[in-house]
Design a protein around this motif. Structure first.
Motif, PDB file in Angstrom:
ATOM      1  N   THR A  14       0.901  -1.080  -0.056  1.00 24.80           N
ATOM      2  CA  THR A  14       0.035   0.110  -0.132  1.00 24.80           C
ATOM      3  C   THR A  14       0.867   1.328  -0.041  1.00 24.80           C
ATOM      4  N   LEU A 256      -9.548  13.379 -19.160  1.00 32.14           N
ATOM      5  CA  LEU A 256      -8.907  12.676 -17.826  1.00 32.14           C
ATOM      6  C   LEU A 256     -10.053  11.945 -17.258  1.00 32.14           C
ATOM      7  N   TRP A 260     -10.570   7.958 -17.648  1.00 32.44           N
ATOM      8  CA  TRP A 260     -10.384   6.939 -16.471  1.00 32.44           C
ATOM      9  C   TRP A 260     -11.619   5.840 -16.853  1.00 32.44           C
TER      10      TRP A 260
ATOM     11  N   LEU B  93       3.515  -4.175  -9.758  1.00 32.54           N
ATOM     12  CA  LEU B  93       3.074  -3.564  -8.494  1.00 32.54           C
ATOM     13  C   LEU B  93       1.616  -3.459  -8.409  1.00 32.54           C
ATOM     14  N   PHE B  98      -3.631  -4.234  -2.882  1.00 34.50           N
ATOM     15  CA  PHE B  98      -3.279  -3.449  -1.494  1.00 34.50           C
ATOM     16  C   PHE B  98      -4.587  -2.533  -1.466  1.00 34.50           C
ATOM     17  N   TYR B  99      -4.435  -1.582  -0.525  1.00 33.79           N
ATOM     18  CA  TYR B  99      -5.486  -0.718  -0.325  1.00 33.79           C
ATOM     19  C   TYR B  99      -5.453   0.173  -1.329  1.00 33.79           C
ATOM     20  N   GLY B 100      -6.812   0.586  -1.791  1.00 29.14           N
ATOM     21  CA  GLY B 100      -6.658   1.603  -2.781  1.00 29.14           C
ATOM     22  C   GLY B 100      -6.314   1.284  -4.148  1.00 29.14           C
ATOM     23  N   ILE B 103      -7.659   3.115  -7.186  1.00 33.65           N
ATOM     24  CA  ILE B 103      -7.472   4.442  -7.301  1.00 33.65           C
ATOM     25  C   ILE B 103      -6.075   4.829  -7.941  1.00 33.65           C
ATOM     26  N   VAL B 104      -4.983   3.876  -7.212  1.00 34.28           N
ATOM     27  CA  VAL B 104      -3.668   4.278  -7.696  1.00 34.28           C
ATOM     28  C   VAL B 104      -3.452   3.979  -9.191  1.00 34.28           C
ATOM     29  N   LEU B 106      -5.778   4.330 -11.476  1.00 28.93           N
ATOM     30  CA  LEU B 106      -6.240   5.521 -12.174  1.00 28.93           C
ATOM     31  C   LEU B 106      -5.092   6.417 -12.348  1.00 28.93           C
ATOM     32  N   LEU B 107      -4.572   6.855 -11.037  1.00 31.54           N
ATOM     33  CA  LEU B 107      -3.310   7.959 -10.756  1.00 31.54           C
ATOM     34  C   LEU B 107      -2.412   7.616 -11.735  1.00 31.54           C
ATOM     35  N   ALA B 108      -2.091   6.324 -11.897  1.00 34.95           N
ATOM     36  CA  ALA B 108      -0.799   5.960 -12.730  1.00 34.95           C
ATOM     37  C   ALA B 108      -1.148   5.899 -14.350  1.00 34.95           C
ATOM     38  N   ILE B 109      -2.532   5.830 -14.619  1.00 41.45           N
ATOM     39  CA  ILE B 109      -2.773   5.943 -16.200  1.00 41.45           C
ATOM     40  C   ILE B 109      -2.955   7.312 -16.751  1.00 41.45           C
ATOM     41  N   ALA B 110      -3.214   8.210 -15.734  1.00 34.55           N
ATOM     42  CA  ALA B 110      -3.506   9.647 -16.024  1.00 34.55           C
ATOM     43  C   ALA B 110      -2.705  10.175 -17.172  1.00 34.55           C
TER      44      ALA B 110
END
Lengths: 276, 290
Positions: A14, A256, A260, B93, B98-100, B103-104, B106-110
């Motif tokens: 995490t 964006l 998503w 990875l 893991f927690y979230g 969301i991670v 989404l952040l990584a493909i932005a």
């Protein structure tokens, strides 16, 4: 349970996962934050992360000084327009390929995909000269034509893969029950192909919105979309970080959010089925 | 007969798309080919004598051409190393629980959805500016000292920006491949006492090999055409340090008005891309049969 994942292992991942994710996302996050700063706060040393005077003035300035809204409307026209024209050409083609395949279908499909691999500079000069001679430079119609053509292979390909998933037996069953061709299309096929078409539209809009070779080369002001408008910040005058950020935030936010939703379509549309 | 009817109907339905793409590809490409044999300058468009291969010999003996080819290949190779290496690590990875994690992801493909001109200008100014940029301030803070990226290492700067944009693409594809790897196989290897590294080396990596090949081929085709990032940050400079083949063709045609020479460059770019496309089309074709 086959394998118990220890809590410690999960917590470690995490921490690593979030750190890496935020690092990759940082330039986007920083742009969004900077768009709410004053120009002075935007270049402060050391940088201010959250504790600055939040302001909306950049958004107002960008609109007032450069009529931002006009460029945004051009981006919308171009991406929706090219997608719509693309559908008119791609749906029948993909339909025929999926439901009445011939031995040549595969070759035609591969050939279409190969046109996507043609580098744009190979045809830049003739297209530019033809556009100039026909008065199409800096016109929305001309650019819709180009954007539709560069995305057409991907649209045909995507629709083809979705249509192929529609079982042919359903069509036969409808025909057996005496459904006419128009009924067959409206009651059976249309509902089943809507998700595939929606996915295709999504990817096409995203690709057209971000296209930055033809838009930069073929537009200057009247038909210029956001890609061209943002490029005008490459020769800056004075303080401009906050204004660049505001213009950029507005330009990337809609895509964006759409993006998503489109993770799966992206893999499907851009790998041409080479990864399963 | 019904089948004859459907066959001709199918042809009719495919015709618009086929004709549109045929016109789009064949007509301009043959015009480029034709222009490349003319002495054609936009300053003097009335006189365009046929000069055979002279443009090619000029273009191919121009030192700028070799610089552009070298820059193009460096750019492609640099971005590939970062995106494939980083993409494998990132996919491994993001494949963890893991927690979230969603969301991670989404952040990584932005970055893939950020338009090229925005990505380039944000990186150039707000990240890489030696005085006000975040990277410069961070390097000063840890005592390394800020780097003036666009003066001292302009091509590296472009590679970093483009790699940031393409990392999500390779990650997504490699993650898709990774998720089709069966858990049982890994567990069996674990039972036999294989460590994490040997599982990765002997099971995971071979499983991803095909996806990695595809990522390399597809990205190479798109990376050979990088233009906007160079156009808005360096305009090919300083000197020719960041001029790649697409930018050279653009500059030759629309800044120096040498249509003939630029067309010869365009043809070279097409040939270069076709070498890669040849292999990619074969892989796609094989998959269509399966």
């Amino acid at each position: 349970m086959a394998r118990a994942i220890s809590t410690r292992r999960k917590l470690t991942f995490t921490a690593i996962g979030w750190a890496v994710g935020l690092l990759i996302f940082f330039p986007v996050l920083w742009t969004i934050l900077t768009s709410f700063k004053t120009e002075l706060d935007a270049i402060s040393i050391p940088p201010k992360f959250l504790f600055f005077d939040w302001t909306l003035e950049n958004y107002v300035t960008v609109q007032e000084r450069s009529n931002y809204f006009r460029f945004m409307m051009n981006s919308i026209y171009l991406s929706l327009g090219s997608t719509f024209v693309g559908l008119l050409f791609a749906i029948p083609a993909a339909w025929a390929m999926a439901f009445s395949p011939t031995p040549r279908t595969k070759d035609v499909l591969l050939w279409m995909l190969s046109t996507k691999m043609l580098p744009a500079v190979g045809v830049l000069i003739p297209i530019y000269l033809v556009f100039r001679d026909f008065g199409l430079l800096d016109s929305r119609v001309g650019l819709i034509g180009v954007l539709f053509l560069i995305n057409l292979p991907i649209m045909v390909w995507m629709l083809y893969t979705y249509f192929k998933e529609i079982p042919g037996e359903i069509l036969e069953a409808a025909r057996m029950d005496g459904a006419s061709l128009s009924k067959e299309i409206t009651h059976v096929l249309a509902p089943m192909s809507v998700p595939g078409i929606a996915s295709t539209v999504l990817l096409s809009v995203i690709l057209a919105w971000n296209e930055a070779f033809w838009t930069l080369n073929l537009t200057t002001s009247d038909a210029a979309p956001l890609t061209t408008f943002i490029a005008s910040y490459s020769s800056p005058q004075g303080n401009f970080y906050a204004k660049l950020s505001a213009a950029s935030t507005l330009a990337i936010a809609p895509i964006l959010i759409l993006g998503w939703f489109s993770q799966k379509q992206l893999v499907r549309g851009l790998t041409f089925g080479a990864v399963k | 007969m019904a089948t004859m009817q459907t066959k001709s109907a199918a042809r009719l339905m495919m015709a618009p798309a086929v004709i549109a793409l045929l016109l789009w590809m064949v007509v301009p490409l043959s015009m480029t080919l034709y222009f490349s044999t003319l002495n054609y300058n936009l300053f003097n468009p009335a006189q365009t004598p046929f000069i055979g291969f002279t443009n090619y010999s000029f273009f191919l003996s121009d030192p700028a051409f070799f610089t552009a080819i070298r820059n193009t290949l460096t750019l492609v190779a640099g971005v590939l190393v970062i995106t494939v290496g980083g993409g494998i690590l990132l996919a491994l990875l993001l494949d963890q629980d893991f927690y979230g994690v969603n969301i991670v992801r989404l952040l990584a493909i932005a970055p893939f959805f950020v338009m090229p001109t925005v990505a380039a200008l944000v990186w150039k100014n707000m990240m890489m500016n030696p005085v006000y940029g975040v990277i410069g301030q961070f390097l000063n803070f840890i005592g390394v000292g800020a780097i003036d990226w666009f003066s001292n290492a302009p091509l590296t700067a472009i590679i970093i920006i483009v790699a940031w944009q393409w990392l999500p693409f390779s990650t997504l594809i490699l993650l898709t491949a990774l998720q089709s790897l069966s858990e049982e196989q890994k567990e069996a290897a674990e039972m036999d006492g294989a460590g994490a590294l040997s599982i990765f080396w002997y099971i995971t990596l071979p499983h991803m090999a095909r996806a990695i090949t595809v990522v390399i081929l597809i990205q190479t085709i798109f990376l050979l055409s990088i233009f906007a990032e160079i156009y808005v940050t360096t305009s090919g400079g300083p000197g020719l340090q960041t001029t790649n083949l697409p930018y050279l063709v653009y500059a030759q045609a629309l800044l120096q008005f040498d249509v003939g020479g630029a067309s010869a460059g365009g043809i070279v770019a097409v040939i270069l891309a076709n070498i890669v496309a040849f292999f990619l089309i074969r892989i796609i074709g094989k998959n269509l049969d399966a």
